[in-house]
Motif scaffolding. Structure first.
Motif, mmCIF file in Angstrom:
data_model
loop_
_atom_site.group_PDB
_atom_site.id
_atom_site.type_symbol
_atom_site.label_atom_id
_atom_site.label_comp_id
_atom_site.label_asym_id
_atom_site.label_seq_id
_atom_site.Cartn_x
_atom_site.Cartn_y
_atom_site.Cartn_z
ATOM 1 N N VAL A 37 23.021 40.462 43.636
ATOM 2 C CA VAL A 37 24.195 40.611 42.770
ATOM 3 C C VAL A 37 24.205 39.593 41.628
ATOM 4 C CG1 VAL A 37 26.714 40.552 42.703
ATOM 5 C CG2 VAL A 37 25.553 41.595 44.655
ATOM 6 N N MET A 38 23.922 38.332 41.972
ATOM 7 C CA MET A 38 24.004 37.271 40.956
ATOM 8 C C MET A 38 23.025 37.524 39.811
ATOM 9 S SD MET A 38 25.734 34.254 41.100
ATOM 10 C CE MET A 38 25.532 33.130 42.475
ATOM 11 N N ARG A 299 36.428 25.397 44.273
ATOM 12 C CA ARG A 299 35.263 26.288 44.326
ATOM 13 C C ARG A 299 35.480 27.489 45.243
ATOM 14 N NH1 ARG A 299 30.217 23.554 42.547
ATOM 15 N NH2 ARG A 299 29.253 25.453 43.327
ATOM 16 N N ALA A 300 36.585 27.487 45.984
ATOM 17 C CA ALA A 300 36.809 28.580 46.937
ATOM 18 C C ALA A 300 37.245 29.850 46.204
ATOM 19 C CB ALA A 300 37.875 28.171 47.950
ATOM 20 N N PRO A 301 36.483 30.930 46.315
ATOM 21 C CA PRO A 301 36.930 32.180 45.696
ATOM 22 C C PRO A 301 38.234 32.650 46.340
ATOM 23 C CG PRO A 301 34.622 32.333 46.388
ATOM 24 C CD PRO A 301 35.183 31.081 46.991
ATOM 25 N N ARG A 303 40.227 36.161 46.900
ATOM 26 C CA ARG A 303 39.933 37.590 46.796
ATOM 27 C C ARG A 303 41.194 38.420 46.848
ATOM 28 N NH1 ARG A 303 34.174 37.869 47.320
ATOM 29 N NH2 ARG A 303 33.361 35.935 48.165
ATOM 30 N N PHE A 326 33.576 35.522 42.787
ATOM 31 C CA PHE A 326 32.862 34.523 42.001
ATOM 32 C C PHE A 326 32.416 35.161 40.700
ATOM 33 C CE2 PHE A 326 29.075 32.056 40.849
ATOM 34 C CZ PHE A 326 29.580 30.772 40.926
ATOM 35 N N ARG A 355 43.068 31.153 54.012
ATOM 36 C CA ARG A 355 42.845 30.662 55.379
ATOM 37 C C ARG A 355 43.862 29.586 55.759
ATOM 38 N NH1 ARG A 355 37.686 31.837 53.220
ATOM 39 N NH2 ARG A 355 37.539 29.809 52.232
ATOM 40 N N LYS A 357 45.554 27.605 53.880
ATOM 41 C CA LYS A 357 45.686 26.457 52.972
ATOM 42 C C LYS A 357 46.132 26.922 51.600
ATOM 43 C CE LYS A 357 41.757 24.258 54.805
ATOM 44 N NZ LYS A 357 40.397 23.967 54.496
ATOM 45 N N ASP B 31 23.781 35.970 47.443
ATOM 46 C CA ASP B 31 23.954 34.712 46.715
ATOM 47 C C ASP B 31 25.187 33.970 47.205
ATOM 48 O OD1 ASP B 31 21.785 35.342 44.777
ATOM 49 O OD2 ASP B 31 23.148 36.969 44.251
ATOM 50 N N VAL B 33 28.055 31.216 47.192
ATOM 51 C CA VAL B 33 28.758 30.537 46.097
ATOM 52 C C VAL B 33 29.762 29.479 46.582
ATOM 53 C CG1 VAL B 33 28.487 32.464 44.513
ATOM 54 C CG2 VAL B 33 30.519 32.383 45.963
ATOM 55 N N PHE B 34 30.033 29.456 47.871
ATOM 56 C CA PHE B 34 31.033 28.500 48.369
ATOM 57 C C PHE B 34 30.832 28.292 49.866
ATOM 58 C CE2 PHE B 34 35.188 27.868 50.480
ATOM 59 C CZ PHE B 34 35.539 26.651 49.919
ATOM 60 N N GLU B 54 31.015 31.847 51.606
ATOM 61 C CA GLU B 54 31.357 32.954 50.707
ATOM 62 C C GLU B 54 30.143 33.265 49.839
ATOM 63 O OE1 GLU B 54 34.825 34.072 49.436
ATOM 64 O OE2 GLU B 54 36.104 32.698 50.583
ATOM 65 N N SER B 55 29.761 34.516 49.862
ATOM 66 C CA SER B 55 28.720 34.964 48.936
ATOM 67 C C SER B 55 29.430 35.688 47.802
ATOM 68 C CB SER B 55 27.752 35.907 49.644
ATOM 69 O OG SER B 55 28.376 37.159 49.858
ATOM 70 N N VAL B 56 28.674 36.152 46.804
ATOM 71 C CA VAL B 56 29.320 36.922 45.730
ATOM 72 C C VAL B 56 29.993 38.156 46.304
ATOM 73 C CG1 VAL B 56 28.043 36.142 43.709
ATOM 74 C CG2 VAL B 56 27.064 37.909 45.139
#
Lengths: 375, 119
Positions: A37-38, A299-301, A303, A326, A355, A357, B31, B33-34, B54-56
């Motif tokens: 994906v990246m 840095r935590a995504p 969603r 991300f 989660r 937090k 990938d 990422v976190f 966490e991945s993408v």
């Protein structure tokens, strides 16, 4: 798996190219290729990505002439269809009586008819909706014998120019019929990645030939649904069923730019679409919540579904994330969601609960990455 | 070195167990990422969810393979989560755990058995 899923004309090519297939809107679709994906995302932003979007619905509306067809469609979407020039395309959406969004779409003036592209998951309902509400003189035809590819990225024009040099004269949202590898393709200069690019409708019999002609170019890679999602998220574009649905109005969704002047109060074709009273009222008065860009500050995504609060200890939810993940080009997590109107100013710091937090997340402008359309 | 069905590897090092994820797992996740690591000094039980990756694509949990105390975490991963894609079996270990019942190691697979599992 796969037994009762539809396959696009590129199914075998995806397998040959090592795609990981997943069910999506009733189709067996590539979610990613060996690149991942990246890298697929980065490749699209720097070179050119080839996307199979054949699962989407292609529909032709044909009446006595363009003008009467346009007038008919205007009864279902709050866009200026009549004023759209031949060879041009617009973004739009079907609304319901509550002012909500039934589906979002692209529609083009093709001279004597309208060509539309609608979402895969909604296409059956969209076609039924068109047939139920347009007068019988307007013929609604689902195109099932054409595949659809998107070629997106800064190198997309150069790739297509090798097959058809005049492509360079097309501007963003132009549509035309052009030959690619001997096939008569319906091409629009558009897409859903925030990059310059093209969507290409191809006769099914020529689908693999055209795809191979494009994919063989050194700058082109196949790109799966995973990167398609991160690309459109960074570009601030809505995903139907997530960021917009029957419960969100165009004003709440910050899609008012898609409602042209002629359809607004005082316009030459004001109102006259489902939910017009609610939508026109919200255009004048504003809505109580709005879709905004959001950038997590750690840095935590964050969603889809993450609840938003005004502070670390507030118990009142003031919004929700509708898309998040991300952003490979931005290099940080990115998101969008709905927030109470008082909290929508850029720079406002909110808190998302992940989660258990509360983590800071800032209201930010959309798109997250600058768009590179060829105006 | 031992392996779990959850695609972790466990390596004994001076009485503590170093834990990471396998090459196979890092490829499957995509990938990364976190990574959220537990705090040093935390007492954990087997099967506690102690790491978030966490991945993408999505978030996944890593379970503690043993009862014990987290004695060290790999802080580098907070800044460079993609190391887990680059070197999952080496530099990108997750945490070191001092097991309260070292015999729990016996239930895990050998490398050969793990390789058979992932086919």
């Amino acid at each position: 798996m796969g037994e009762d899923l539809n396959k696009t004309p590129f199914y075998d090519m995806h397998l040959i190219n090592g795609a990981k297939m997943v069910p999506f809107a009733g189709y067996d679709m590539p979610v990613q290729y060996p690149l991942g994906v990246m890298k697929e995302h980065q490749h699209t932003r720097t070179k050119a990505g080839l996307f199979d979007v054949s699962h989407m619905g292609q529909v032709i509306l044909r009446g006595a002439d363009y003008a009467s067809t346009a007038r008919a469609l205007e009864r279902l979407i709050p866009m200026d269809v009549q004023g759209l020039a031949e060879g041009r395309q617009r973004y739009g959406f079907f609304t319901n009586d509550a002012g909500g969004i039934l589906d979002d779409l692209m529609f083009a003036n093709r001279g004597d008819h309208i060509f539309m592209v609608v979402n895969a998951a909604c296409k059956t309902a969209d076609i039924a909706h068109l047939r139920a509400h347009l007068e019988p003189e307007i013929h609604v035809k689902e195109i099932t014998n054409r595949a659809l590819l998107a070629l997106q990225g800064p190198m997309a024009q150069a790739v297509l120019a090798e097959h058809y040099p005049p492509i360079v004269d097309m501007k963003f949202m132009d549509v035309d019929t052009i030959p690619i590898a001997g096939a008569e393709c319906w091409v629009s200069r558009s897409g859903y990645t925030g990059e310059d690019g093209f969507e290409i409708s191809i006769p099914q019999a020529a689908a693999e030939t055209v795809a191979a002609a494009l994919a063989d170019h050194a700058d082109v890679e196949w790109i799966g649904l995973g990167a398609r999602d991160s690309l459109r998220l960074e570009a601030g574009l809505c995903l139907y069923g997530h960021d917009i649905d029957t419960g969100t109005t165009p004003v709440e969704a910050a899609l008012t730019w898609a409602i042209q002047k002629s359809r607004r109060a005082g316009g030459s074709a004001a109102g006259g679409f489902p939910g017009d009273t609610i939508i026109l009222d919200q255009l004048a008065q504003g809505a109580s919540r709005k879709r905004v860009g959001l950038t997590p500050q750690t840095r935590a995504p964050m969603r889809e579904g993450v609840a938003l609060y005004a502070s670390e200890d507030s118990s009142t939810e003031i919004g929700t994330i509708t898309s998040g993940g991300f952003g490979p080009t931005v290099g940080t997590p990115v998101a969008m969601g709905y927030v109470d109107i008082e909290m929508t100013a850029t720079g406002t710091v909110l808190f998302g609960e992940v989660r258990g937090k509360r983590l800071p997340i800032q209201v930010s402008p959309l798109p997250h990455t600058p768009s590179n359309f060829k105006r | 070195m031992k392996f779990t069905e959850e695609h972790e590897w466990l390596r004994e090092e001076d009485g503590v167990i170093v834990v990471g994820i396998t090459e196979h797992a890092s490829t499957q996740l995509g990938d990364i990422v976190f990574i959220e690591l537990p705090e040093e000094g935390t007492t954990v039980s087997k099967d506690d969810e102690i790491v978030v990756i966490e991945s993408v694509k999505a978030a996944s949990d890593i379970l503690s393979p043993l009862d014990g105390e987290i004695v060290e975490v790999n802080e580098m991963l907070a800044d460079e989560p993609s190391k887990v894609n680059d070197d999952p079996m080496g530099d990108a270990w997750f945490f070191k755990i001092k097991p309260s019942d070292p015999s729990q190691m016996d239930e895990y697979m050998t490398e050969d058995a793990y390789n058979k599992l992932i086919g």
